[in-house]
Design an enzyme around this catalytic site. Structure first.
Site, short mmCIF file in Angstrom:
data_model
loop_
_atom_site.label_atom_id
_atom_site.label_comp_id
_atom_site.label_asym_id
_atom_site.label_seq_id
_atom_site.Cartn_x
_atom_site.Cartn_y
_atom_site.Cartn_z
CG ASP A 32 -6.54 39.80 20.61
OD1 ASP A 32 -6.63 41.08 19.60
OD2 ASP A 32 -6.87 38.72 19.65
CB ALA A 33 -9.57 37.50 24.37
#
Length: 140
Positions: A32-33
């Site tokens: 996600d990051a």
């Protein structure tokens, strides 16, 4: 704390992890990051703008629906091992229910994030960037 892992950010040899040993949700957590960083990079590269406008552009590209659409554009370009990571992420049993997303979009987004987490932890950011470019260029 495994501070040696920070070498992944610099692409240092030997800093890679064994992503197959991690759960698909752990891969999605870091992925996600990674995905967000790629999105924010291209948003900022479009030029200076008020932060709320930058945030809006990034949010439109990072939500579950957008990530599910991203997957549909890149699915045929994935190698079998990459597709397997996607499926592990998509099929993972999350104990959270999406607030503002369709459940299937949310699962596809989790699969996409798992792929990006896998590439990052394996030290294969070249593959991540290549698929990200392909998916974003196919959008137009």
């Amino acid at each position: 704390m495994q501070l040696e892992a920070l070498g992944l950010i610099l692409g240092e040899a030997g800093a890679e992890m064994e992503p197959n040993r991690l759960s698909p949700l752990a891969l999605a957590y870091i992925g996600d990051a990674v995905y967000e960083m790629l999105v924010r990079t291209v948003v900022v590269a479009d030029g200076n703008a008020p932060v709320n406008r930058l945030h809006q552009k990034a949010r439109d590209m990072v939500n579950a629906k957008a990530q599910a659409a991203f997957y549909s554009r890149v699915a045929k370009a994935l190698r079998e091992d990459e597709a397997a990571v996607f499926r592990r992420g998509r099929n993972a049993k999350s104990h959270t229910v999406p607030k503002n997303a369709d459940l299937m979009d949310y699962r596809y987004a989790t699969g996409v994030e798992a792929m990006f987490g896998y590439w990052y932890l394996a030290g294969q950011m070249g593959g991540a960037v290549e698929i990200f470019r392909f998916g974003m260029e196919s959008k137009s």
